[in-house]
Design an enzyme around this catalytic site. Sequence first.
Site, mmCIF file in Angstrom:
data_model
loop_
_atom_site.group_PDB
_atom_site.id
_atom_site.type_symbol
_atom_site.label_atom_id
_atom_site.label_comp_id
_atom_site.label_asym_id
_atom_site.label_seq_id
_atom_site.Cartn_x
_atom_site.Cartn_y
_atom_site.Cartn_z
ATOM 1 N N CYS A 42 0.828 -1.199 0.000
ATOM 2 C CA CYS A 42 0.000 0.000 0.000
ATOM 3 C C CYS A 42 0.869 1.259 0.000
ATOM 4 O O CYS A 42 1.599 1.520 -0.938
ATOM 5 C CB CYS A 42 -0.980 -0.061 1.166
ATOM 6 S SG CYS A 42 -2.372 1.082 1.045
ATOM 7 N N HIS A 43 0.812 2.068 1.055
ATOM 8 C CA HIS A 43 1.600 3.291 1.156
ATOM 9 C C HIS A 43 3.007 3.048 1.711
ATOM 10 O O HIS A 43 3.829 3.970 1.745
ATOM 11 C CB HIS A 43 0.878 4.318 2.041
ATOM 12 C CG HIS A 43 -0.311 4.943 1.391
ATOM 13 N ND1 HIS A 43 -1.537 4.324 1.364
ATOM 14 C CD2 HIS A 43 -0.457 6.119 0.741
ATOM 15 C CE1 HIS A 43 -2.399 5.107 0.734
ATOM 16 N NE2 HIS A 43 -1.773 6.196 0.341
#
Length: 180
Positions: A106-107
């Site tokens: 994800c991030h």
Amino acid sequence: MRVAFLAAPEGVEQIELTEPLKAVSEAGGTPVLVSTEPGRIQAFHHLDKADTFPVDEVVGDATAGAFDGLVLPGGLANPDALRLDDRAVSFVRDFFDLGLPVAAICHAPWMLVEADVVSGRVLTSWPSLRTDIRNAGGTWVDEQVKICDHGLNALVTSRKPGDLRAFGAALLEVFSRQSV
């Protein structure tokens, strides 16, 4: 297989922590929660507080060489907070310097950008990071999971919680090669 999971005191996306942690445990490995502060971390379900988890080691005391790999769970706030901590950034870079595998979802690739280990690599992430990855010299792809074997170590990346099954399988495959 002893695997570090790096999370800030607040902001990790709970499912992106718990599902890979469960995969490592079920494979007979030992997951170790590492944070920048002792005590407990606060996980989130997107923007809502979720469960808390006990910290096993503090990043200033932990060394990359004591692990077979590193997992960087996402959540928007988690890597954003971690990349401001020099000890956390150094901890991530040490895994690359030692040729140990790293997995980020994800991030979490923001930590890879901050650690300056993206150049020449192919990876995926949450789509909003693609420009950051490209600006750091990496190649961004929109794939469920991407394994980039680059030199001594492998990097496993994934986009989002919906990709967790593939992410878990890929990180176990790569990490098990390291611990043999």
